[in-house]
Design a protein around this motif. Structure first.
Motif, PDB file in Angstrom:
ATOM      1  N   ALA A   1       0.855  -1.231  -0.088  1.00  0.00           N
ATOM      2  CA  ALA A   1       0.157  -0.103  -0.211  1.00  0.00           C
ATOM      3  C   ALA A   1       0.801   1.274  -0.021  1.00  0.00           C
ATOM      4  N   SER A   2       0.157   2.297  -0.443  1.00  0.00           N
ATOM      5  CA  SER A   2       0.833   3.827  -0.403  1.00  0.00           C
ATOM      6  C   SER A   2       0.810   4.218   0.893  1.00  0.00           C
ATOM      7  N   LEU A   3       1.948   5.187   1.302  1.00  0.00           N
ATOM      8  CA  LEU A   3       1.993   5.555   2.476  1.00  0.00           C
ATOM      9  C   LEU A   3       2.226   7.045   2.304  1.00  0.00           C
ATOM     10  N   LYS A   4       1.816   7.714   3.601  1.00  0.00           N
ATOM     11  CA  LYS A   4       1.878   9.096   3.486  1.00  0.00           C
ATOM     12  C   LYS A   4       3.540   9.564   3.589  1.00  0.00           C
ATOM     13  N   PRO A   5       3.721  10.183   2.496  1.00  0.00           N
ATOM     14  CA  PRO A   5       5.113  10.560   2.383  1.00  0.00           C
ATOM     15  C   PRO A   5       5.795  11.418   3.597  1.00  0.00           C
ATOM     16  N   ILE A   6       6.937  11.422   3.877  1.00  0.00           N
ATOM     17  CA  ILE A   6       7.442  12.010   5.022  1.00  0.00           C
ATOM     18  C   ILE A   6       7.430  13.296   5.040  1.00  0.00           C
ATOM     19  N   SER A   7       7.439  13.978   6.173  1.00  0.00           N
ATOM     20  CA  SER A   7       7.227  15.409   6.068  1.00  0.00           C
ATOM     21  C   SER A   7       8.616  16.173   5.809  1.00  0.00           C
ATOM     22  N   LYS A   8       8.780  17.237   5.522  1.00  0.00           N
ATOM     23  CA  LYS A   8      10.029  17.852   5.513  1.00  0.00           C
ATOM     24  C   LYS A   8      10.701  18.050   6.608  1.00  0.00           C
ATOM     25  N   LYS A   9      10.266  18.144   7.497  1.00  0.00           N
ATOM     26  CA  LYS A   9      10.916  18.528   8.928  1.00  0.00           C
ATOM     27  C   LYS A   9      11.410  16.894   9.393  1.00  0.00           C
ATOM     28  N   ARG A  10      10.572  15.948   9.338  1.00  0.00           N
ATOM     29  CA  ARG A  10      10.899  14.760   9.424  1.00  0.00           C
ATOM     30  C   ARG A  10      12.243  14.147   8.698  1.00  0.00           C
ATOM     31  N   ASP A  11      12.151  14.418   7.549  1.00  0.00           N
ATOM     32  CA  ASP A  11      12.969  14.214   6.380  1.00  0.00           C
ATOM     33  C   ASP A  11      14.509  14.889   6.746  1.00  0.00           C
ATOM     34  N   ASP A  12      14.321  15.894   7.419  1.00  0.00           N
ATOM     35  CA  ASP A  12      15.656  16.488   7.985  1.00  0.00           C
ATOM     36  C   ASP A  12      15.959  16.442   9.376  1.00  0.00           C
ATOM     37  N   GLU A  13      15.701  15.184   9.835  1.00  0.00           N
ATOM     38  CA  GLU A  13      15.909  14.973  11.129  1.00  0.00           C
ATOM     39  C   GLU A  13      16.541  13.634  11.466  1.00  0.00           C
ATOM     40  N   SER A  14      17.619  13.758  12.459  1.00  0.00           N
ATOM     41  CA  SER A  14      18.526  12.444  12.414  1.00  0.00           C
ATOM     42  C   SER A  14      17.558  11.463  13.553  1.00  0.00           C
ATOM     43  N   VAL A  15      17.690   9.906  13.317  1.00  0.00           N
ATOM     44  CA  VAL A  15      17.202   9.115  14.254  1.00  0.00           C
ATOM     45  C   VAL A  15      18.097   9.063  15.510  1.00  0.00           C
ATOM     46  N   LYS A  16      19.367   9.278  15.244  1.00  0.00           N
ATOM     47  CA  LYS A  16      20.184   9.077  16.334  1.00  0.00           C
ATOM     48  C   LYS A  16      20.395  10.220  17.117  1.00  0.00           C
ATOM     49  N   THR A  17      20.346  11.423  16.645  1.00  0.00           N
ATOM     50  CA  THR A  17      20.552  12.662  17.478  1.00  0.00           C
ATOM     51  C   THR A  17      19.556  13.739  17.537  1.00  0.00           C
ATOM     52  N   GLY A  18      18.517  13.539  16.269  1.00  0.00           N
ATOM     53  CA  GLY A  18      17.624  14.406  16.377  1.00  0.00           C
ATOM     54  C   GLY A  18      18.055  15.949  15.577  1.00  0.00           C
ATOM     55  N   ARG A  19      19.199  15.591  15.139  1.00  0.00           N
ATOM     56  CA  ARG A  19      19.778  16.946  14.222  1.00  0.00           C
ATOM     57  C   ARG A  19      19.316  16.969  12.898  1.00  0.00           C
ATOM     58  N   THR A  20      19.451  18.276  12.425  1.00  0.00           N
ATOM     59  CA  THR A  20      19.172  18.362  11.046  1.00  0.00           C
ATOM     60  C   THR A  20      20.596  18.092  10.306  1.00  0.00           C
ATOM     61  N   MET A  21      20.601  18.150   9.068  1.00  0.00           N
ATOM     62  CA  MET A  21      21.922  18.163   8.252  1.00  0.00           C
ATOM     63  C   MET A  21      22.830  19.263   8.466  1.00  0.00           C
ATOM     64  N   LYS A  22      22.161  20.564   8.652  1.00  0.00           N
ATOM     65  CA  LYS A  22      22.954  21.807   8.906  1.00  0.00           C
ATOM     66  C   LYS A  22      23.590  21.464  10.349  1.00  0.00           C
ATOM     67  N   GLN A  23      22.991  21.310  11.587  1.00  0.00           N
ATOM     68  CA  GLN A  23      23.383  21.173  12.551  1.00  0.00           C
ATOM     69  C   GLN A  23      24.452  19.938  12.633  1.00  0.00           C
ATOM     70  N   ILE A  24      24.611  18.978  12.039  1.00  0.00           N
ATOM     71  CA  ILE A  24      25.570  17.863  11.884  1.00  0.00           C
ATOM     72  C   ILE A  24      26.674  18.503  11.459  1.00  0.00           C
ATOM     73  N   ALA A  25      26.520  19.251  10.098  1.00  0.00           N
ATOM     74  CA  ALA A  25      27.681  19.833   9.352  1.00  0.00           C
ATOM     75  C   ALA A  25      28.312  20.754  10.238  1.00  0.00           C
ATOM     76  N   GLU A  26      27.838  21.708  11.065  1.00  0.00           N
ATOM     77  CA  GLU A  26      28.210  22.724  11.982  1.00  0.00           C
ATOM     78  C   GLU A  26      28.837  22.177  13.192  1.00  0.00           C
ATOM     79  N   ALA A  27      28.477  20.999  13.667  1.00  0.00           N
ATOM     80  CA  ALA A  27      28.846  20.425  14.907  1.00  0.00           C
ATOM     81  C   ALA A  27      30.221  20.003  14.660  1.00  0.00           C
ATOM     82  N   ARG A  28      30.654  19.341  13.469  1.00  0.00           N
ATOM     83  CA  ARG A  28      31.662  18.806  13.078  1.00  0.00           C
ATOM     84  C   ARG A  28      32.229  17.689  14.032  1.00  0.00           C
TER      85      ARG A  28
END
Ligand code: MN
Length: 224
Positions: free
Chosen positions: A160-187
């Motif tokens: 079955a089709s599923l509801k596509p993931i939201s933009k917010k959830r797509d940019d959220e780590s399951v490990k740390t909750g961080r966005t791509m930008k936050q990961i890039a900045e944390a280094r």
């Protein structure tokens, strides 16, 4: 495939990605893990990885998971990765293979229809059920072109089709909750930033040697 290609492509002095030892036998019988890493390299893509045969079988999927029944996204088979890679999140230094930001986008367990996942893989047809934190449902991987360079597959939304993931959830780590930008900045997982700790441990080792040498009135060995 094994891990030879994985190791050949990387300089582990410069990247904090796991080195990977020998392929690991599966820890839990019956439950196999999968991970999806969002990878902002030369081109943004999602790395889809299935634990199988002691390694992570891997595909680069530029568009990520399809959500609508019958929708297909191109998935390019890439080299096997070590199982330890499944928890990696951080930065691969510029100029290194795959340089860019890596987010642990999803993780969970998967199940393959049919008795032998490896046989299905070799036959180029995997019907999967994913039980992840974001992806829950049926997908299929179908090999459409095999050559020596790169095997091309399609990642297809089965069931079955599923509801596509939201933009917010797509940019959220399951490990740390961080966005791509936050990961890039944390280094934090980048080797270059890890070097600070190493410098201070080198300093404290030298300090200890100086003190020991002063006590014994001997010369200090300055190299480690
Ligand atoms: Mn990648």
């Amino acid at each position: 495939m094994g891990l030879a290609e994985y190791k050949r492509k990387r300089n582990f002095v410069k990247t904090a990605e796991p080195k990977g030892g020998k392929p690991r036998p599966k820890a839990v019988k019956g439950a196999s893990r999968f991970v999806i890493q969002k990878h902002d390299a030369r081109r943004l893509h999602y790395d889809f990885r299935l634990e199988m045969d002691g390694v992570l079988k891997s595909w680069a999927v530029p568009k990520g998971l399809p959500w609508k029944q019958g929708e297909k996204h191109l998935a390019v088979e890439v080299e096997d990765h070590p199982v330890e890679y499944g928890t990696f999140e951080g930065i691969i230094p510029e100029g290194q293979y795959g340089g860019g930001t890596v987010m642990l986008w999803d993780r969970g367990t998967y199940y393959v229809y049919g008795e032998q996942p490896l046989k299905s893989l070799r036959e180029g047809r995997l019907h999967l059920v994913l039980d992840g934190e974001k992806a829950k449902g049926e997908w299929a991987l179908i090999c459409i072109r095999s050559n020596e360079e790169k095997n091309q597959w399609l990642l297809l939304k089965a069931g079955a089709s599923l509801k596509p993931i939201s933009k917010k959830r797509d940019d959220e780590s399951v490990k740390t909750g961080r966005t791509m930008k936050q990961i890039a900045e944390a280094r934090d997982a980048e080797w270059e930033s890890g070097r600070k700790d190493e410098d201070s441990s080198v300093r404290s080792t030298l300090k200890r040697r100086v003190q020991a040498a002063l006590k014994k009135k001997t010369r200090v060995k300055k190299t480690l």
